[in-house]
Design a protein around this motif. Structure first.
Motif, PDB file in Angstrom:
ATOM      1  N   GLU A 221      18.327  50.536   3.133  1.00 40.04           N
ATOM      2  CA  GLU A 221      19.080  49.851   4.180  1.00 40.04           C
ATOM      3  C   GLU A 221      19.526  48.455   3.759  1.00 40.04           C
ATOM      4  O   GLU A 221      20.087  47.720   4.574  1.00 40.04           O
ATOM      5  N   SER A 222      19.291  48.103   2.492  1.00 37.85           N
ATOM      6  CA  SER A 222      19.728  46.787   2.008  1.00 37.85           C
ATOM      7  C   SER A 222      21.250  46.750   1.899  1.00 37.85           C
ATOM      8  O   SER A 222      21.882  47.733   1.510  1.00 37.85           O
ATOM      9  N   GLU A 223      21.819  45.609   2.226  1.00 33.71           N
ATOM     10  CA  GLU A 223      23.266  45.444   2.118  1.00 33.71           C
ATOM     11  C   GLU A 223      23.678  45.185   0.674  1.00 33.71           C
ATOM     12  O   GLU A 223      22.913  44.623  -0.114  1.00 33.71           O
TER      13      GLU A 223
ATOM     14  N   SER B 196      27.330  43.993  -1.817  1.00 31.15           N
ATOM     15  CA  SER B 196      28.519  43.156  -1.716  1.00 31.15           C
ATOM     16  C   SER B 196      29.646  43.904  -1.012  1.00 31.15           C
ATOM     17  O   SER B 196      29.629  45.138  -0.891  1.00 31.15           O
ATOM     18  N   ASN B 197      30.630  43.166  -0.560  1.00 31.54           N
ATOM     19  CA  ASN B 197      31.723  43.716   0.234  1.00 31.54           C
ATOM     20  C   ASN B 197      32.724  44.438  -0.670  1.00 31.54           C
ATOM     21  O   ASN B 197      33.560  43.811  -1.321  1.00 31.54           O
TER      22      ASN B 197
ATOM     23  N   ARG C  81      27.657  39.716   1.295  1.00 32.83           N
ATOM     24  CA  ARG C  81      27.104  40.685   2.242  1.00 32.83           C
ATOM     25  C   ARG C  81      27.509  40.331   3.680  1.00 32.83           C
ATOM     26  O   ARG C  81      27.550  39.158   4.044  1.00 32.83           O
ATOM     27  N   LYS C  82      27.784  41.355   4.459  1.00 30.98           N
ATOM     28  CA  LYS C  82      28.341  41.158   5.794  1.00 30.98           C
ATOM     29  C   LYS C  82      27.481  40.250   6.659  1.00 30.98           C
ATOM     30  O   LYS C  82      28.004  39.385   7.373  1.00 30.98           O
ATOM     31  N   SER C  83      26.151  40.439   6.631  1.00 31.27           N
ATOM     32  CA  SER C  83      25.277  39.674   7.528  1.00 31.27           C
ATOM     33  C   SER C  83      24.705  38.424   6.873  1.00 31.27           C
ATOM     34  O   SER C  83      23.942  37.691   7.520  1.00 31.27           O
TER      35      SER C  83
END
Length: 442
Positions: free
Chosen positions: A152-154, A156-157, A73-75
């Motif tokens: 709003e949960s992230e 995987s990329n 995840r990005k963050s």
């Protein structure tokens, strides 16, 4: 005297208004409430079972220490320019599917010309490959969560996962240029393993399901190219390919589960109260209104899921036409146009991926039959999978099987709109149009 009469009248009016408001926010109830409750409970249980394995590095590929900084995840886990990102990005740029130019990737020519940059990219990728292969063959791909996921949960990329698929595709091209078709086939089949890995949860987020389907398309494109680039496949190689093609990463059934998951995520999101992502105004903060909105959303969402299960169409035109009056009357939720996905498109894309998989599987089966002694004069229904026999054309030319398939026009509307055919694309994009053919001329 006058005031003594006005006050009771005001109290009566106020009481009537309160009763009306309380009645309004209490209605409507949830249709199919028992079914919805069971679905939500099942999704909650699946999520909890996933989380029990989320930190088990022997099973969960997501937390692999070398790959998590890339596909995480990005963050949270992602780190820009990680070693894995640099290695994979370098190779993918040489391949046909990862090359952004309008021309052919020229990878074969570069390899035979001993291009130093390509040779270094391949060497670096081969050093990373054992780590990647080990991750691809783990049993789970679970994002560790400290709370129940919401809108709003992230996740995987996806770009990292797509790049890995394209790097494996480029590596297959390298192996073909190097005269190693068996290694090319192995690389192509590893893309299928990546697609299956990405959707290896018990609780299936819709976005991740669609990512798995997109990765499967990359695998199908690559395998189609590899199969047509060599004619001497052994029975063992074809059997291996057939076994992999028998396992679809993302199909209609998985899509239905993902739709159920989305309703559960909506429940978690509504439990957090009105959020900017919902596109709603201050009225939602009035007592009972947000709870009413959740009931309306369930009534909007669940009929789509029921219809999809029954393979019946549901008109979604109202999503773009619903008005404030419809909301006041309890007919539709104000959040539905923002939050409800396009069910028809999701199901169409998954069905296309499944049919494309069956088409390739049939071709491999025919190559196997040829290897074992002879091709059939006509095909049996059992061999066709989800393919419509009326849309399929099979023939034998010079001892080789030839297949063509015309996609149902209703499904074909969901195919990507390719901007002209790139040089060398005939064997890459032959399954991306409404008319599929294999083999095709180079």
């Amino acid at each position: 005297m006058a005031s003594s009469k006005i006050l009771p009248g005001c109290l009566v009016s106020l009481t009537a208004l309160v009763v009306f408001y309380l009645s309004w926010v209490a209605l409507p109830s949830v249709g199919s409430e028992d079914e919805v409750k069971k679905l939500l409970a099942r999704q909650q249980q699946a999520f909890e079972e996933d989380q029990k394995q989320a930190l088990d590095a022997s099973q969960n590929a997501f937390i692999d220490p070398q790959l998590s900084p890339y596909w995480g995840r990005k963050s949270v886990e992602h780190k820009p320019h990680s070693h894995a990102e640099d290695v994979i990005s370098a190779l993918r740029a040489f391949g046909f599917l990862g090359n952004q130019s309008a021309s052919d990737s020229q990878l074969s020519k570069l390899w035979k010309g001993k291009d130093a940059s390509l040779r270094q990219a391949v060497a670096d990728f081969e050093a990373l490959r054992p780590t990647l292969s080990g991750a691809l063959h783990r049993s789970r791909f679970i994002i560790p969560q400290s709370e129940r996921p919401h809108f709003e949960s992230e996740i995987s990329n996806y770009l990292a996962q797509r790049s890995i698929a394209q790097a494996l595709s480029a590596y297959a091209e390298v192996q073909l240029a190097n005269g190693k078709p068996s290694a090319a086939l192995e690389a192509a089949l590893d893309i299928f393993a990546l697609a299956r890995l990405v959707v290896s949860q018990r609780a299936h987020p819709l976005m991740i399901t669609m990512i798995g389907s997109a990765l499967q398309v990359t695998a199908q494109e690559t395998l189609s190219f590899v199969l047509q680039s060599h004619s001497g496949w052994s029975e063992a190689e074809l059997t291996s390919a057939s076994r992999v093609l028998d396992l679809s990463a993302a199909d209609r059934e998985l899509g239905l589960e993902a739709m159920g998951y989305e309703l559960w995520v909506a429940q978690n999101s509504f439990a957090r109260g009105p959020q900017p992502a919902f596109g709603t105004g201050p009225l939602m903060h009035a007592p009972g209104v947000w709870q009413r909105e959740w009931r309306l959303f369930q009534n909007d969402f669940y009929p789509f899921l029921k219809a999809a299960r029954a393979r019946q169409p549901v008109s979604s035109g109202w999503l773009g036409q619903s008005t404030f009056v419809n909301w006041l009357m309890g007919q539709h939720s104000l959040t539905s146009p923002v939050l409800i996905p396009n069910f028809d498109r999701v199901m169409s894309l998954l069905e296309l991926a499944r049919q494309r998989q069956d088409f390739l599987h049939l071709y491999v089966q025919l190559l196997l039959q040829k290897r074992r002694g002879g091709l059939p004069k006509e095909l049996s229904g059992q061999e066709l999978g989800k393919l419509d026999p009326k849309r399929l054309n099979y023939r034998v030319e010079k001892g080789e099987p030839h297949l063509e398939y015309v996609v149902d026009p209703a499904l074909a509307t969901s195919l990507p709109q390719l901007k002209g055919q790139r040089s060398g694309a005939s064997r890459w994009e032959n399954l991306m149009h409404a008319h599929w053919a294999i083999p095709v001329a180079p």
